[in-house]
Write a protein that holds these residues in place. Structure first.
Motif, PDB file in Angstrom:
ATOM      1  N   ALA A 147      10.705  54.092  56.811  1.00 19.30           N
ATOM      2  CA  ALA A 147      10.206  55.431  56.467  1.00 19.30           C
ATOM      3  C   ALA A 147       9.743  56.190  57.712  1.00 19.30           C
ATOM      4  O   ALA A 147       9.819  57.418  57.751  1.00 19.30           O
ATOM      5  N   LEU A 148       9.270  55.471  58.724  1.00 19.09           N
ATOM      6  CA  LEU A 148       8.803  56.126  59.948  1.00 19.09           C
ATOM      7  C   LEU A 148       9.958  56.732  60.728  1.00 19.09           C
ATOM      8  O   LEU A 148       9.777  57.727  61.436  1.00 19.09           O
ATOM      9  N   LEU A 149      11.146  56.131  60.632  1.00 23.81           N
ATOM     10  CA  LEU A 149      12.295  56.611  61.383  1.00 23.81           C
ATOM     11  C   LEU A 149      13.207  57.505  60.563  1.00 23.81           C
ATOM     12  O   LEU A 149      13.795  58.459  61.096  1.00 23.81           O
ATOM     13  N   LEU A 150      13.331  57.214  59.266  1.00 20.28           N
ATOM     14  CA  LEU A 150      14.378  57.835  58.457  1.00 20.28           C
ATOM     15  C   LEU A 150      13.858  58.667  57.299  1.00 20.28           C
ATOM     16  O   LEU A 150      14.644  59.156  56.486  1.00 20.28           O
ATOM     17  N   GLY A 151      12.541  58.811  57.212  1.00 22.19           N
ATOM     18  CA  GLY A 151      11.985  59.627  56.143  1.00 22.19           C
ATOM     19  C   GLY A 151      11.289  58.805  55.082  1.00 22.19           C
ATOM     20  O   GLY A 151      11.588  57.614  54.910  1.00 22.19           O
ATOM     21  N   PRO A 152      10.361  59.403  54.339  1.00 19.62           N
ATOM     22  CA  PRO A 152       9.541  58.651  53.380  1.00 19.62           C
ATOM     23  C   PRO A 152      10.323  57.997  52.251  1.00 19.62           C
ATOM     24  O   PRO A 152       9.908  56.984  51.713  1.00 19.62           O
ATOM     25  N   GLY A 153      11.453  58.545  51.871  1.00 16.47           N
ATOM     26  CA  GLY A 153      12.213  57.953  50.780  1.00 16.47           C
ATOM     27  C   GLY A 153      13.249  56.939  51.226  1.00 16.47           C
ATOM     28  O   GLY A 153      13.966  56.364  50.388  1.00 16.47           O
ATOM     29  N   ALA A 154      13.335  56.689  52.532  1.00 18.28           N
ATOM     30  CA  ALA A 154      14.398  55.835  53.060  1.00 18.28           C
ATOM     31  C   ALA A 154      14.349  54.401  52.534  1.00 18.28           C
ATOM     32  O   ALA A 154      15.390  53.864  52.144  1.00 18.28           O
ATOM     33  N   PRO A 155      13.190  53.721  52.526  1.00 17.71           N
ATOM     34  CA  PRO A 155      13.195  52.321  52.068  1.00 17.71           C
ATOM     35  C   PRO A 155      13.747  52.148  50.660  1.00 17.71           C
ATOM     36  O   PRO A 155      14.541  51.235  50.407  1.00 17.71           O
ATOM     37  N   ALA A 156      13.353  53.023  49.732  1.00 19.42           N
ATOM     38  CA  ALA A 156      13.857  52.915  48.366  1.00 19.42           C
ATOM     39  C   ALA A 156      15.355  53.191  48.307  1.00 19.42           C
ATOM     40  O   ALA A 156      16.102  52.516  47.581  1.00 19.42           O
ATOM     41  N   THR A 157      15.804  54.165  49.084  1.00 17.36           N
ATOM     42  CA  THR A 157      17.237  54.475  49.118  1.00 17.36           C
ATOM     43  C   THR A 157      18.035  53.314  49.687  1.00 17.36           C
ATOM     44  O   THR A 157      19.119  52.975  49.179  1.00 17.36           O
ATOM     45  N   ILE A 158      17.516  52.685  50.734  1.00 20.17           N
ATOM     46  CA  ILE A 158      18.200  51.543  51.349  1.00 20.17           C
ATOM     47  C   ILE A 158      18.286  50.385  50.364  1.00 20.17           C
ATOM     48  O   ILE A 158      19.346  49.767  50.196  1.00 20.17           O
ATOM     49  N   ASP A 159      17.168  50.085  49.706  1.00 20.06           N
ATOM     50  CA  ASP A 159      17.169  48.984  48.730  1.00 20.06           C
ATOM     51  C   ASP A 159      18.185  49.229  47.620  1.00 20.06           C
ATOM     52  O   ASP A 159      18.936  48.329  47.235  1.00 20.06           O
ATOM     53  N   ALA A 160      18.204  50.446  47.101  1.00 23.78           N
ATOM     54  CA  ALA A 160      19.113  50.759  45.996  1.00 23.78           C
ATOM     55  C   ALA A 160      20.573  50.739  46.449  1.00 23.78           C
ATOM     56  O   ALA A 160      21.449  50.246  45.735  1.00 23.78           O
ATOM     57  N   SER A 161      20.833  51.247  47.639  1.00 26.54           N
ATOM     58  CA  SER A 161      22.214  51.357  48.113  1.00 26.54           C
ATOM     59  C   SER A 161      22.811  50.013  48.510  1.00 26.54           C
ATOM     60  O   SER A 161      24.025  49.815  48.399  1.00 26.54           O
ATOM     61  N   LEU A 162      21.971  49.101  48.997  1.00 28.40           N
ATOM     62  CA  LEU A 162      22.473  47.808  49.460  1.00 28.40           C
ATOM     63  C   LEU A 162      22.317  46.710  48.419  1.00 28.40           C
ATOM     64  O   LEU A 162      22.600  45.545  48.690  1.00 28.40           O
ATOM     65  N   LYS A 163      21.887  47.078  47.236  1.00 27.75           N
ATOM     66  CA  LYS A 163      21.701  46.099  46.169  1.00 27.75           C
ATOM     67  C   LYS A 163      23.048  45.622  45.635  1.00 27.75           C
ATOM     68  O   LYS A 163      23.969  46.406  45.442  1.00 27.75           O
ATOM     69  N   ALA A 164      23.146  44.322  45.399  1.00 29.07           N
ATOM     70  CA  ALA A 164      24.382  43.760  44.841  1.00 29.07           C
ATOM     71  C   ALA A 164      24.497  44.111  43.361  1.00 29.07           C
ATOM     72  O   ALA A 164      23.507  44.479  42.713  1.00 29.07           O
ATOM     73  N   PRO A 165      25.687  44.001  42.779  1.00 31.88           N
ATOM     74  CA  PRO A 165      25.838  44.237  41.336  1.00 31.88           C
ATOM     75  C   PRO A 165      24.998  43.245  40.533  1.00 31.88           C
ATOM     76  O   PRO A 165      24.563  42.214  41.058  1.00 31.88           O
ATOM     77  N   PRO A 166      24.753  43.522  39.254  1.00 31.10           N
ATOM     78  CA  PRO A 166      23.973  42.596  38.420  1.00 31.10           C
ATOM     79  C   PRO A 166      24.612  41.211  38.388  1.00 31.10           C
ATOM     80  O   PRO A 166      25.835  41.083  38.426  1.00 31.10           O
ATOM     81  N   PRO A 167      23.796  40.159  38.329  1.00 34.74           N
ATOM     82  CA  PRO A 167      24.343  38.797  38.265  1.00 34.74           C
ATOM     83  C   PRO A 167      25.213  38.597  37.034  1.00 34.74           C
ATOM     84  O   PRO A 167      25.047  39.265  36.019  1.00 34.74           O
TER      85      PRO A 167
END
Length: 359
Positions: A201-221
């Motif tokens: 969030a310090l480098l990429l903006g306050p919403g970055a961590p949540a966006t990264i987690d959602a975007s790099l999440k694998a499909p449901p098991p």
């Protein structure tokens, strides 16, 4: 300023050796592909789809010796690496023939050095400690710049202290630190963010961590067990048909019983060595379940994916590797001398006073 000076000295005296270890191991790992001296290690990269499909089928289809993961050769390293669940592994040439095998990471210096640098041989707990040490290093750089400003008129650049006494070492520490500070910031910031993703969030903006987690999440098991016989070659052909310009980077068996085989590719525009272009296949049938195109990721995720290549000097060729090597060696020197002067190299006057008191 006195408080900053006190914190700088005490924290450096406590974690300086850990920072020195990170700097030295990092400097070595930057050149890992060059100093792993094995047959075929520097062969030209082969990315022909038919050839890769054949080799993957040969390596992954044998259930008796099936690796947990297979990493393909790259432009800088001409061997495939097979990783087994028991900690063993093997290097294979690009035809699938075994070049070297090991039963433990201790048999391969490049592997245990990587584990030391990233995990302190302690898994996730060690990685957390590394992240904390990186944050301490950031404090040293920032506080060191503030402390140097008071003595800036005496600046004199030296690779080594003029003398091995405490005043000369402290002056060398201060002046070398200000020269190397930008590179240390690059190494430490990227390292800390890679360990503590919320810091993005310090480098990429306050919403970055949540966006990264959602975007790099694998499909449901999926409730699927790994089949005894799978058409691994078909997975390779499917991946290449979907992303014809991408370089095949790795394929791995399901983890934590998620029922998915993961295949990673690297698109031409990606800096990340293993890429974020990813396909998932059903473990029981080999059918394609989902695919992610790195080109469509949000800009904050693309920015996050640049951190590791910068941290590990995976871009910029030899010139940038040399620059990051200098950063690592400087960190090793600064950390080691900081600990030595703090705990062992006391001023002579102080030692003489101690002797007079003892008498």
């Amino acid at each position: 300023m006195k408080l900053i000076d006190l914190l700088h000295r005490w924290t450096g005296g406590i974690v300086g050796l850990l920072l020195a270890m990170l700097g030295l191991t990092g400097a070595l790992l930057v050149h890992k592909d060059a100093w792993v001296m094995l047959p075929h290690a520097h062969d030209a990269l082969v990315q022909d789809t038919t050839h890769l499909a054949m080799v993957t089928q040969r390596v992954m289809a044998d259930s008796a010796v099936q690796p947990q993961a297979l990493t393909y050769a790259s432009q800088s390293f001409g061997l495939l690496r097979a990783a087994y669940g028991d900690g063993g592994g093997a290097y294979l040439d690009q035809n699938g023939a075994i070049v070297a095998q090991w039963q433990s990471q201790w048999e391969r210096p490049e592997i245990w050095l990587f584990d030391l640098h990233h995990h302190l041989f302690s898994g996730d707990a060690g990685e957390t400690v590394i992240g904390i040490v990186a944050l301490c290093g950031l404090f040293f750089v920032i506080s060191g710049v503030l402390l140097w400003w008071r003595t800036r008129k005496t600046f004199a650049f030296r690779l080594m202290p003029a003398r091995m006494n405490r005043p000369a070492i402290v002056r060398h520490h201060r002046d070398l630190g200000i020269v190397i500070a930008p590179l240390l910031l690059l190494s430490l910031v990227t390292g800390a963010v890679l360990v503590f993703r919320p810091m993005a969030a310090l480098l990429l903006g306050p919403g970055a961590p949540a966006t990264i987690d959602a975007s790099l999440k694998a499909p449901p098991p999926r409730e699927a067990q790994l089949a005894d016989t799978l058409n691994w070659a078909a997975m390779i052909r499917t991946a290449r048909a979907r992303f014809p310009d991408a370089e095949l980077r790795s394929i791995s068996l399901p983890r934590k019983d998620n029922g998915l085989i993961t295949l990673r590719m690297r698109s031409p525009e990606e800096w990340l060595p293993n890429g974020r272009t990813t396909l998932w296949f059903a473990a029981d049938t080999g059918a394609l379940v989902a695919a992610r195109d790195a080109a469509t990721l949000p800009s904050s995720v693309k920015g996050y994916n640049l951190l590791y290549p910068l941290h590990a000097a995976k871009v910029g060729g030899l010139p940038f590797r040399i620059v990051m090597t200098l950063s690592g060696l400087a960190l090793a020197m600064l950390g080691t001398l900081a600990v030595w002067t703090f705990w062992f190299k006391k001023p002579k006057a102080a030692r003489a006073q101690v002797r007079r008191v003892d008498i």
